[in-house]
Design a protein around this motif. Sequence first.
Motif, PDB file in Angstrom:
ATOM      1  N   VAL A 166       0.819  -1.219   0.000  1.00  0.00           N
ATOM      2  CA  VAL A 166       0.000   0.000   0.000  1.00  0.00           C
ATOM      3  C   VAL A 166       0.848   1.262   0.000  1.00  0.00           C
ATOM      4  O   VAL A 166       0.340   2.351  -0.278  1.00  0.00           O
ATOM      5  N   ARG A 167       2.132   1.134   0.296  1.00  0.00           N
ATOM      6  CA  ARG A 167       3.015   2.297   0.250  1.00  0.00           C
ATOM      7  C   ARG A 167       3.543   2.560  -1.155  1.00  0.00           C
ATOM      8  O   ARG A 167       4.220   3.557  -1.387  1.00  0.00           O
ATOM      9  N   ASP A 168       3.213   1.687  -2.098  1.00  0.00           N
ATOM     10  CA  ASP A 168       3.718   1.765  -3.470  1.00  0.00           C
ATOM     11  C   ASP A 168       2.529   1.802  -4.428  1.00  0.00           C
ATOM     12  O   ASP A 168       1.901   0.783  -4.706  1.00  0.00           O
ATOM     13  N   VAL A 169       2.217   2.998  -4.950  1.00  0.00           N
ATOM     14  CA  VAL A 169       1.015   3.172  -5.769  1.00  0.00           C
ATOM     15  C   VAL A 169       1.087   2.351  -7.045  1.00  0.00           C
ATOM     16  O   VAL A 169       0.082   1.782  -7.491  1.00  0.00           O
ATOM     17  N   VAL A 183      -4.866   6.327   1.508  1.00  0.00           N
ATOM     18  CA  VAL A 183      -4.960   7.332   0.435  1.00  0.00           C
ATOM     19  C   VAL A 183      -4.426   6.753  -0.871  1.00  0.00           C
ATOM     20  O   VAL A 183      -5.004   6.950  -1.943  1.00  0.00           O
ATOM     21  N   ASN A 184      -3.326   6.000  -0.792  1.00  0.00           N
ATOM     22  CA  ASN A 184      -2.790   5.359  -1.991  1.00  0.00           C
ATOM     23  C   ASN A 184      -3.787   4.375  -2.589  1.00  0.00           C
ATOM     24  O   ASN A 184      -3.930   4.271  -3.810  1.00  0.00           O
ATOM     25  N   VAL A 185      -4.457   3.622  -1.727  1.00  0.00           N
ATOM     26  CA  VAL A 185      -5.473   2.674  -2.208  1.00  0.00           C
ATOM     27  C   VAL A 185      -6.589   3.425  -2.934  1.00  0.00           C
ATOM     28  O   VAL A 185      -7.021   3.024  -4.023  1.00  0.00           O
ATOM     29  N   LEU A 186      -7.066   4.500  -2.347  1.00  0.00           N
ATOM     30  CA  LEU A 186      -8.139   5.281  -2.968  1.00  0.00           C
ATOM     31  C   LEU A 186      -7.704   5.826  -4.324  1.00  0.00           C
ATOM     32  O   LEU A 186      -8.464   5.756  -5.308  1.00  0.00           O
ATOM     33  N   ASN A 187      -6.496   6.360  -4.408  1.00  0.00           N
ATOM     34  CA  ASN A 187      -6.004   6.895  -5.671  1.00  0.00           C
ATOM     35  C   ASN A 187      -5.867   5.794  -6.718  1.00  0.00           C
ATOM     36  O   ASN A 187      -6.219   5.981  -7.890  1.00  0.00           O
TER      37      ASN A 187
END
Length: 255
Positions: free
Chosen positions: A57-60, A110-114
């Motif tokens: 999740v830290r890597d979009v 936030v990364n997941v949402l994006n």
Amino acid sequence: MPTYEGLVVVLGANGGTGREVVARLAHHGVATRAVARSERKLADIVKPGTETAVADVRDVESLENALRGARAVINCIGTRVGFANTGKGVADFFGFGEDGADAVDNRGTVNVLNAMKRVGAEHLVIVTSMLINQPLNPFSLMMKPFGDILTMKDKAEKAVRASGLRYTIVRPGGLTNQPPFQKGIKVAPADALSSGSISRADVAEVCAQALWTPAAYGKTLEIVADDTAPVSDWGAFFASVPPDAIPAQATAAGV
């Protein structure tokens, strides 16, 4: 048996709750892709018919690859602190390192949402925690030095509510490993409960049912086990909680 058209991605599929979610989706015949941070973490949960992917999740970029083609995402990822996160140094022990609550629960969400928006996924079910807005609760006070986890989960929830995506936020009490459907489930709006526990398997069933039950959409649910009969009417279960009130000015940085 409900029918659900489309692929569901389970993030944190190797964790206790994530494994149960994968199992419940398989029970309901839902196309599932199990996601974890390494192939090793996925090795013992792979079942015939279940896709897998590796993402963080830290890597979009890795998230986008893992979410491609998904209709919905069930996010079971949460920071581990204290002796559950041994061997990674003092910062991660206390939840402030690269595996900490801000990096994983807050910015990771936030990364997941994006990533969901970029791949066209439409619905997020996310497992957070009870007691998020009860700072004087003894457990909340105890967890404050460990990455301020509940505050980070609160920030994540606010980003979800402001995202414009269809969502369901599930806040369980203390998690146990009991089999599913042994007890009933007490459900309440956000910040209404302050104690109780529930099996991971029952949390997983709530997450699965939230995918195809419109009464679950746009809501934050707190759940604990009680001594009533197991849930039989999921529409009424979700309908008993009002929709979230989202301020018109709500925004989520980066979402």
